[in-house]
Design an enzyme around this catalytic site. Structure first.
Site, PDB file in Angstrom:
ATOM      1  N   ALA A   1       0.834  -1.209   0.000  1.00 39.65           N
ATOM      2  CA  ALA A   1       0.000   0.000   0.000  1.00 39.65           C
ATOM      3  C   ALA A   1       0.866   1.255   0.000  1.00 39.65           C
ATOM      4  O   ALA A   1       0.502   2.285   0.564  1.00 39.65           O
ATOM      5  CB  ALA A   1      -0.935  -0.019   1.210  1.00 39.65           C
TER       6      ALA A   1
ATOM      7  N   ARG B   1      22.073  -3.664  -8.355  1.00 34.91           N
ATOM      8  CA  ARG B   1      20.752  -3.944  -8.885  1.00 34.91           C
ATOM      9  C   ARG B   1      20.375  -5.397  -8.585  1.00 34.91           C
ATOM     10  O   ARG B   1      19.236  -5.701  -8.261  1.00 34.91           O
ATOM     11  CB  ARG B   1      20.785  -3.683 -10.395  1.00 34.91           C
TER      12      ARG B   1
ATOM     13  N   ARG C   1       2.573   6.653 -23.073  1.00 30.62           N
ATOM     14  CA  ARG C   1       3.372   7.877 -23.263  1.00 30.62           C
ATOM     15  C   ARG C   1       3.715   8.061 -24.729  1.00 30.62           C
ATOM     16  O   ARG C   1       3.685   9.190 -25.241  1.00 30.62           O
ATOM     17  CB  ARG C   1       4.667   7.784 -22.447  1.00 30.62           C
TER      18      ARG C   1
ATOM     19  N   ASP D   1       4.599   2.979 -20.948  1.00 27.84           N
ATOM     20  CA  ASP D   1       5.489   3.472 -22.005  1.00 27.84           C
ATOM     21  C   ASP D   1       4.699   3.620 -23.313  1.00 27.84           C
ATOM     22  O   ASP D   1       4.863   4.591 -24.049  1.00 27.84           O
ATOM     23  CB  ASP D   1       6.652   2.491 -22.201  1.00 27.84           C
ATOM     24  N   THR D   2       3.840   2.629 -23.568  1.00 30.43           N
ATOM     25  CA  THR D   2       2.995   2.689 -24.762  1.00 30.43           C
ATOM     26  C   THR D   2       2.050   3.892 -24.685  1.00 30.43           C
ATOM     27  O   THR D   2       1.854   4.612 -25.671  1.00 30.43           O
ATOM     28  CB  THR D   2       2.208   1.369 -24.912  1.00 30.43           C
TER      29      THR D   2
ATOM     30  N   HIS E   1      10.292  -3.160 -19.696  1.00 31.01           N
ATOM     31  CA  HIS E   1       9.875  -1.864 -19.155  1.00 31.01           C
ATOM     32  C   HIS E   1      11.143  -1.273 -18.536  1.00 31.01           C
ATOM     33  O   HIS E   1      11.471  -1.533 -17.382  1.00 31.01           O
ATOM     34  CB  HIS E   1       8.783  -2.050 -18.104  1.00 31.01           C
TER      35      HIS E   1
END
Ligand code: ADP
Length: 310
Positions: A8, A85, A148, A145-146, A172
């Site tokens: 949350a 990462r 945008r 992304d699509t 992504h």
């Protein structure tokens, strides 16, 4: 449809808010390791409901997810200073190992909708952990992304984004591929449409749009630390496709048996999304360069998933 959200924080609560305002869910349940946070977010979102559509917004522990049709997984831990990462990925995978098992016990019939980043690798992990068929473990992938890409093309052309069809494929993230060659406005190839509108898509315009799509998250993070509204709305959009069995074509991430020589990798392609989850995968006809970019993106994701043991 009852929709659960585990995690949350900013993304999970933004998804809950979008679901409450749009009415795509009849009941939203927020669950978090931090129960007080889940409770506060639920109460705050519930206060928006009288101004919008009917939706029950509550919080609770995992058993409260019983009967959910979709459970959004937005739980995660933030990167520690100096952490690689891969170390971060390992800690997030550990969070998922706990969360996925508890969600599966509480809501065995639910489709899992993965929002935690890196979303493709987390989708692959959740698919393996859950034992569910790949079409029922859906990562939000490049849906944003699509969106945008379509919005920036539409702004350049001076038309509505709904009239632009353009896709972002693969990861992504940095290796994503903007599929320029398949982009259309109306039914007209995007370059020809732009010429007819007197707003040509020359190299500079294309580079600016590419940068606008690819660097958007970095710009937002620089300004406000994280992104949540866009992805919250994107998650609500995927829930709508499932709840209403809309069979929309959306770029979402699922574990894909084979793509351009890479086997078993989660990444985004256009896919048909309905009540049963992903019903079909589509493979757009790409140029050689676009295909090479997509294959490189697939290899990169496969390497990340493999290094985590998924
Ligand atoms: P984001 O910006 O991705 O939403 P946040 O840090 O705001 O990131 O939210 C992540 C949420 O995930 C936090 O509220 C945190 O308490 C929650 N969380 C982390 N680990 C777990 C877990 N094991 N189970 C449930 N929730 C978790």
């Amino acid at each position: 449809m009852k929709v659960g959200i585990v995690g949350a924080g900013m993304v999970g609560s933004a998804a809950g808010y979008a679901l409450a305002l749009t009415g795509h869910a009849s009941h939203v349940v927020l669950v978090d390791r931090n129960a007080a946070l889940a409770q506060a977010q639920a109460e705050d979102i519930a206060h928006a409901v009288p101004f919008a559509s009917a939706c029950l917004v509550t919080s609770g522990d995992y058993p409260e997810l019983a009967g959910a049709g979709v459970v959004i997984l937005a739980a995660g831990v933030a990167q520690k200073p100096g952490e690689t990462r891969l170390e971060l990925l390992g800690r997030n995978a550990a969070v998922f190992a706990e969360v996925v098992e508890k969600v599966r016990q509480a809501a065995p019939g639910a489709i899992l909708l993965i929002a935690s980043n890196p979303v493709d690798v987390m989708t692959q992990a959740a698919t393996r952990m859950s034992g569910l068929p790949p079409g029922r473990v859906i990562g939000s992938g490049t849906i944003l992304d699509t969106a945008r890409f379509r919005a920036l093309l539409a702004r350049h052309l001076g038309i509505a984004p709904q009239s632009v069809h353009a896709l972002v494929l693969g990861e992504h993230g940095d290796s994503e591929v903007l599929a320029w060659s398949t982009a259309r406005a109306g039914s007209v190839p995007i370059g020809a449409f732009a010429d007819q509108m007197g707003r040509p898509l020359d190299a500079a315009a294309r580079a600016a749009i590419d940068e606008g799509v690819r660097r958007a998250a970095y710009r937002i993070i620089a300004g406000k630390g994280a992104t949540w509204y866009g992805i919250g709305a994107g998650l609500a959009r995927i829930v709508r496709a499932i709840a209403a069995d809309q069979r929309d074509v959306l770029t979402v991430s699922i574990l894909t048996p084979e793509l351009l020589g890479v086997r078993d990798v989660a990444l985004s392609l256009p896919r048909v999304v309905g009540a049963a989850g992903v019903l079909a995968d589509l493979h757009p006809e790409l140029t050689g360069e676009e295909s090479e970019g997509l294959a490189a993106s697939a290899r990169l994701l496969k390497d990340s998933a493999t290094s985590l043991g998924f």
